[in-house]
Write a protein that holds these residues in place. Structure first.
Motif, PDB file in Angstrom:
ATOM      1  N   ASP A 147       0.820  -1.211   0.000  1.00 52.64           N
ATOM      2  CA  ASP A 147       0.000   0.000   0.000  1.00 52.64           C
ATOM      3  C   ASP A 147       0.853   1.259   0.000  1.00 52.64           C
ATOM      4  OD1 ASP A 147      -2.245  -1.594   0.042  1.00 52.64           O
ATOM      5  OD2 ASP A 147      -2.351  -1.620   2.232  1.00 52.64           O
ATOM      6  N   LEU A 148       1.976   1.224   0.732  1.00 55.15           N
ATOM      7  CA  LEU A 148       2.901   2.354   0.699  1.00 55.15           C
ATOM      8  C   LEU A 148       3.451   2.561  -0.710  1.00 55.15           C
ATOM      9  CD1 LEU A 148       4.883   1.883   4.030  1.00 55.15           C
ATOM     10  CD2 LEU A 148       3.522   3.873   3.418  1.00 55.15           C
ATOM     11  N   GLY A 149       3.857   1.472  -1.341  1.00 56.11           N
ATOM     12  CA  GLY A 149       4.380   1.571  -2.700  1.00 56.11           C
ATOM     13  C   GLY A 149       3.353   2.099  -3.672  1.00 56.11           C
ATOM     14  N   ASP A 150       2.090   1.711  -3.463  1.00 57.34           N
ATOM     15  CA  ASP A 150       1.015   2.112  -4.352  1.00 57.34           C
ATOM     16  C   ASP A 150       0.616   3.569  -4.154  1.00 57.34           C
ATOM     17  OD1 ASP A 150      -0.894   1.790  -6.305  1.00 57.34           O
ATOM     18  OD2 ASP A 150      -2.407   1.005  -4.944  1.00 57.34           O
ATOM     19  N   SER A 151       0.987   4.146  -3.010  1.00 51.48           N
ATOM     20  CA  SER A 151       0.463   5.456  -2.653  1.00 51.48           C
ATOM     21  C   SER A 151       1.512   6.548  -2.515  1.00 51.48           C
ATOM     22  CB  SER A 151      -0.314   5.350  -1.330  1.00 51.48           C
ATOM     23  OG  SER A 151      -1.334   4.377  -1.427  1.00 51.48           O
ATOM     24  N   VAL A 152       2.759   6.186  -2.212  1.00 56.00           N
ATOM     25  CA  VAL A 152       3.796   7.207  -2.029  1.00 56.00           C
ATOM     26  C   VAL A 152       4.306   7.620  -3.400  1.00 56.00           C
ATOM     27  CG1 VAL A 152       6.022   7.750  -0.984  1.00 56.00           C
ATOM     28  CG2 VAL A 152       4.410   6.277   0.228  1.00 56.00           C
ATOM     29  N   GLY A 153       3.712   8.677  -3.928  1.00 51.30           N
ATOM     30  CA  GLY A 153       4.033   9.073  -5.297  1.00 51.30           C
ATOM     31  C   GLY A 153       4.777  10.383  -5.413  1.00 51.30           C
ATOM     32  N   PHE A 154       5.393  10.839  -4.314  1.00 50.59           N
ATOM     33  CA  PHE A 154       6.112  12.112  -4.383  1.00 50.59           C
ATOM     34  C   PHE A 154       7.256  12.055  -5.381  1.00 50.59           C
ATOM     35  CE2 PHE A 154       4.341  12.563   0.002  1.00 50.59           C
ATOM     36  CZ  PHE A 154       3.546  13.667  -0.273  1.00 50.59           C
ATOM     37  N   LEU A 155       7.963  10.923  -5.412  1.00 48.26           N
ATOM     38  CA  LEU A 155       9.055  10.790  -6.371  1.00 48.26           C
ATOM     39  C   LEU A 155       8.525  10.806  -7.794  1.00 48.26           C
ATOM     40  CD1 LEU A 155      12.049  10.382  -6.905  1.00 48.26           C
ATOM     41  CD2 LEU A 155      11.701   7.912  -6.664  1.00 48.26           C
ATOM     42  N   ALA A 156       7.413  10.114  -8.010  1.00 42.98           N
ATOM     43  CA  ALA A 156       6.809  10.108  -9.343  1.00 42.98           C
ATOM     44  C   ALA A 156       6.388  11.515  -9.743  1.00 42.98           C
ATOM     45  CB  ALA A 156       5.606   9.161  -9.378  1.00 42.98           C
ATOM     46  N   GLY A 157       5.741  12.257  -8.813  1.00 47.62           N
ATOM     47  CA  GLY A 157       5.323  13.614  -9.123  1.00 47.62           C
ATOM     48  C   GLY A 157       6.505  14.522  -9.414  1.00 47.62           C
ATOM     49  N   SER A 158       7.591  14.361  -8.654  1.00 39.66           N
ATOM     50  CA  SER A 158       8.782  15.194  -8.875  1.00 39.66           C
ATOM     51  C   SER A 158       9.450  14.868 -10.204  1.00 39.66           C
ATOM     52  CB  SER A 158       9.775  14.994  -7.727  1.00 39.66           C
ATOM     53  OG  SER A 158       9.200  15.349  -6.485  1.00 39.66           O
ATOM     54  N   LEU A 159       9.587  13.570 -10.506  1.00 43.33           N
ATOM     55  CA  LEU A 159      10.240  13.182 -11.754  1.00 43.33           C
ATOM     56  C   LEU A 159       9.422  13.595 -12.975  1.00 43.33           C
ATOM     57  CD1 LEU A 159      11.738   9.648 -10.975  1.00 43.33           C
ATOM     58  CD2 LEU A 159      12.926  11.830 -11.186  1.00 43.33           C
ATOM     59  N   CYS A 160       8.087  13.659 -12.822  1.00 40.18           N
ATOM     60  CA  CYS A 160       7.251  14.076 -13.941  1.00 40.18           C
ATOM     61  C   CYS A 160       7.485  15.539 -14.301  1.00 40.18           C
ATOM     62  CB  CYS A 160       5.776  13.849 -13.615  1.00 40.18           C
ATOM     63  SG  CYS A 160       5.270  12.121 -13.714  1.00 40.18           S
ATOM     64  N   GLU A 161       7.967  16.333 -13.338  1.00 38.69           N
ATOM     65  CA  GLU A 161       8.272  17.732 -13.630  1.00 38.69           C
ATOM     66  C   GLU A 161       9.678  17.910 -14.198  1.00 38.69           C
ATOM     67  OE1 GLU A 161       7.597  20.079 -10.189  1.00 38.69           O
ATOM     68  OE2 GLU A 161       5.478  19.560 -10.007  1.00 38.69           O
ATOM     69  N   VAL A 162      10.542  16.908 -14.007  1.00 40.47           N
ATOM     70  CA  VAL A 162      11.932  16.995 -14.469  1.00 40.47           C
ATOM     71  C   VAL A 162      12.135  16.209 -15.755  1.00 40.47           C
ATOM     72  CG1 VAL A 162      14.332  16.503 -13.872  1.00 40.47           C
ATOM     73  CG2 VAL A 162      12.761  17.310 -12.103  1.00 40.47           C
ATOM     74  N   LEU A 163      11.684  14.956 -15.764  1.00 38.68           N
ATOM     75  CA  LEU A 163      11.845  14.086 -16.930  1.00 38.68           C
ATOM     76  C   LEU A 163      10.717  14.299 -17.922  1.00 38.68           C
ATOM     77  CD1 LEU A 163      12.708  10.692 -15.158  1.00 38.68           C
ATOM     78  CD2 LEU A 163      14.319  12.275 -16.232  1.00 38.68           C
ATOM     79  N   PRO A 164      10.922  13.935 -19.177  1.00 41.56           N
ATOM     80  CA  PRO A 164       9.772  13.833 -20.076  1.00 41.56           C
ATOM     81  C   PRO A 164       8.839  12.740 -19.559  1.00 41.56           C
ATOM     82  CG  PRO A 164      11.731  12.877 -21.074  1.00 41.56           C
ATOM     83  CD  PRO A 164      12.194  13.578 -19.838  1.00 41.56           C
ATOM     84  N   LEU A 165       7.563  12.837 -19.875  1.00 41.41           N
ATOM     85  CA  LEU A 165       6.596  11.897 -19.301  1.00 41.41           C
ATOM     86  C   LEU A 165       6.897  10.455 -19.705  1.00 41.41           C
ATOM     87  CD1 LEU A 165       3.231  13.872 -19.549  1.00 41.41           C
ATOM     88  CD2 LEU A 165       4.799  13.609 -17.614  1.00 41.41           C
ATOM     89  N   TRP A 166       7.444  10.243 -20.910  1.00 41.22           N
ATOM     90  CA  TRP A 166       7.782   8.872 -21.300  1.00 41.22           C
ATOM     91  C   TRP A 166       8.911   8.342 -20.410  1.00 41.22           C
ATOM     92  CZ3 TRP A 166      12.755   7.807 -22.602  1.00 41.22           C
ATOM     93  CH2 TRP A 166      13.554   8.842 -23.074  1.00 41.22           C
ATOM     94  N   GLY A 167       9.806   9.234 -19.972  1.00 38.29           N
ATOM     95  CA  GLY A 167      10.884   8.809 -19.077  1.00 38.29           C
ATOM     96  C   GLY A 167      10.346   8.384 -17.723  1.00 38.29           C
ATOM     97  N   ALA A 168       9.337   9.117 -17.213  1.00 38.79           N
ATOM     98  CA  ALA A 168       8.720   8.735 -15.944  1.00 38.79           C
ATOM     99  C   ALA A 168       8.028   7.374 -16.064  1.00 38.79           C
ATOM    100  CB  ALA A 168       7.728   9.807 -15.504  1.00 38.79           C
ATOM    101  N   LEU A 169       7.350   7.140 -17.188  1.00 38.04           N
ATOM    102  CA  LEU A 169       6.713   5.832 -17.390  1.00 38.04           C
ATOM    103  C   LEU A 169       7.747   4.712 -17.454  1.00 38.04           C
ATOM    104  CD1 LEU A 169       3.932   6.672 -20.022  1.00 38.04           C
ATOM    105  CD2 LEU A 169       3.601   5.994 -17.639  1.00 38.04           C
ATOM    106  N   LEU A 170       8.885   4.988 -18.079  1.00 37.74           N
ATOM    107  CA  LEU A 170       9.942   3.980 -18.170  1.00 37.74           C
ATOM    108  C   LEU A 170      10.486   3.633 -16.785  1.00 37.74           C
ATOM    109  CD1 LEU A 170      11.755   2.220 -19.940  1.00 37.74           C
ATOM    110  CD2 LEU A 170      13.316   4.166 -20.155  1.00 37.74           C
TER     111      LEU A 170
END
Length: 591
Positions: free
Chosen positions: A61-84
């Motif tokens: 549940d923590l893995g499914d919900s702790v998305g701060f890193l995902a949100g931060s990387l989406c602002e830095v990386l291109p979105l395809w990079g975040a998906l990768l």
């Protein structure tokens, strides 16, 4: 040839293609809901007790919900990079879990298994964040349907992967873990360059309404088909060929939505920019008069200047008085008599940063209501395998699949009906969340009683209520706190899931289950002693403790029901606080 190339370029940049691709990615973003199917094989292979399984569930549940890193990387990386990045995490995390469970690598301590589960499931946050951020920006005027459909496919992912697993037909249940590691990564890597914000996303096309109705129809057909297939497979011993045919039809249903971007790009004449409705006429201002200026007048000056008794008037009269006050303020501002006040922070309906939202009571009301409602539903999902086994059901996969389907319909329905509430009645969207929490409270009572067939009714009600939360909450958050930092706000609210799971599943449910299992083990031990040492040796086993009967989860389910009622109270407080906001946001569209 040139025209075909132009149409193909339009197809690649069509926002409906992005939406459909996001739906397919989201159908792989629900692997966390399969934990009820893979936890029994982990428990038996590694000789865990229920408390240890609950800790793995909390890590999931923590893995499914702790998305701060995902949100931060989406602002830095291109979105395809975040998906990768998300695909790699999913593959590595669950891939190592499969290696450990099958004995291909040495057994790891519990904390290491928790890390692997966390890393694998955390890949979902990248899929969710990229899909939601892209599509909410592409469809800013249809947030409820977009969020509901996307989150719905995430909830349906468990049933889809379970059906694919049935085709594999492997006697080794650990192969489901292997499929979870490989399948989503392959789909995401295939589609990662398609899902992104595209140009012209402010355009409101006349075909949008019909397109959404088509998507809703496909969703309902898909849910009904999966429901029928799961029930037939549970009740009838089917041949492997028939199961393959069922799965092929499932893939066809999943591919049908691609008809929308294909027809819009290749079979309709493109409209000239003059014909497009970009923004309502009243919003077309001078370059210096931005939309932010308008919002500041609406949400800052009006709240300051309007008499308190206005809020007590009937809806139509209140809207009329507010409109008159807005007109006076606009005229006064234009003449220089009124200077729009610069407050320290934004008001409801404007764009908030996460830090600005964190000091608002509305955000915390949403968070704690979500924690109690969604957290109690997640406790059932995580313990569904043990719940069904304790009530004497051998096939736990059927309930995992059913709750995935009801979860899907809850998300679709939550987005659809909450949109009706706000657009047709200008009433706060959180009232739909209160209704979902009442439904969940009733579902927990059915699970507590353990009556014949109650497991089916309980999973139905809890799946619907749990799913509705994840269509309603993101849309409500975007309305109250804006779209500018929507990714960060959404990922903060998802923390309610692991927080609820940590308390409800990790402490309450697992402790009560193990206590009841120990009681039954002591009773069995006394029985063995009375039968004699020979029978005692024959009956004695080293297997993990198991609890049987409705008593295993009775107290847990009743506690969950009470917590859902508290969540209803919090949701209704939020409704009361935000009435005027929704009247301002949607009241004009009704007049």
């Amino acid at each position: 040839m040139v025209r075909l190339r132009e149409r193909f370029g339009g197809f690649i940049n069509n926002r409906w293609l992005v939406f459909v691709a996001a739906m397919w990615i989201q159908s792989c973003a629900g692997i966390g809901y399969l934990f009820g199917s893979i936890s029994p094989v982990i428990k038996s292979s590694l000789n865990y007790n229920q408390r240890q399984i609950a800790r793995l569930g909390v890590a999931k549940d923590l893995g499914d919900s702790v998305g701060f890193l995902a949100g931060s990387l989406c602002e830095v990386l291109p979105l395809w990079g975040a998906l990768l990045v998300g695909a790699v995490q999913n593959f590595v995390g669950y891939g190592f879990v499969w290696l450990v469970v099958t004995g291909r690598t040495p057994a790891l301590p519990l904390w290491a298994m928790c890390i692997l589960i966390f890393v694998g499931t955390n890949g979902e946050t990248y899929f969710n964040t990229v899909s939601l951020v892209s599509c909410v920006q592409n469809f800013p005027k249809s947030r409820g349907p977009v969020v509901g459909i996307l989150k719905g496919f995430a909830g349906l992912g468990g049933a889809i992967l379970t059906q694919i697993y049935a085709v594999i037909h492997s006697p080794d249940h650990a192969s489901l873990i292997f499929m979870v590691a490989v399948g989503p990564a392959m789909v995401v890597i295939t589609l990662m360059f398609i899902v992104r914000p595209v140009g012209g996303h402010r355009q409101v096309q006349p075909s949008d309404g019909l397109s959404f109705k088509f998507i809703y129809s496909v969703c309902l057909l898909l849910a009904a088909y999966l429901m029928g297939v799961m029930l037939v497979e549970d009740l009838v011993d089917l041949s492997h060929t028939v199961i393959i045919i069922f799965t092929v039809i499932l893939f066809i249903l999943l591919l049908i939505p691609i008809v929308i971007p294909v027809s819009l790009s290749f079979f309709q004449e493109p409209k000239s920019p003059v014909e497009e409705t970009l923004l309502p006429e009243q919003n077309k201002q001078e370059p210096g008069k931005s939309e932010q200026y308008t919002n500041e007048v609406i949400f800052s000056e009006v709240e300051d200047e309007k008499p308190k008794e206005v809020d007590l008037l009937p809806a139509l009269e209140r809207q009329k008085r507010i409109a008159q006050l807005q007109a006076k303020l606009f005229q006064a501002a234009a003449e220089g008599a009124v200077r729009v006040k610069r407050r320290r922070g934004p008001h409801r309906g404007e764009d908030f940063t996460l830090m600005q939202a964190l000091i608002k009571a509305d955000l915390w009301l949403i968070f704690f209501s979500l924690l109690l409602g969604s957290g109690s539903g997640l406790t059932v999902i995580d313990n569904l395998g043990q719940m069904s086994q304790s009530l004497g059901y051998d096939n736990t996969h059927i309930f995992v699949s059913l709750i995935s389907i009801w979860n899907f319909l809850g998300r679709i329905g939550g987005g659809y009906f909450s949109e009706i509430i706000v657009r047709d009645y200008a009433y706060p969207r959180p009232v739909a969340m209160a209704v979902a929490q009442v439904i969940m409270a009733i579902g927990h009572i059915f699970l507590a009683m353990g009556w014949p067939g109650a497991m089916y009714i309980g999973t139905l009600l809890i799946g619907l209520g749990f799913g509705a939360h994840w269509a309603i909450v993101p849309a409500a958050a975007s309305e109250l706190f804006g779209l500018k930092k929507f990714g960060a706000l959404y990922n903060f609210l998802t923390l309610a899931n692991p927080a609820g799971s940590l308390v409800f599943s990790g402490l309450i449910a697992s402790t009560i289950y193990d206590r009841e299992a120990e009681k039954q083990a002591h009773q069995q031990q006394h029985l063995q002693q009375s039968l004699g040492s020979v029978f005692s040796a024959m009956l004695g086993t080293d297997e993990p403790l198991k609890c049987e009967g409705s008593i295993c989860f009775f107290l847990t389910s009743m506690i969950m029901s009470g917590l859902c009622i508290i969540a209803v109270v919090l949701s209704m407080i939020l409704v009361y606080r935000t009435k005027i906001v929704y009247a301002n946001l949607y009241g004009k569209s009704r007049t």
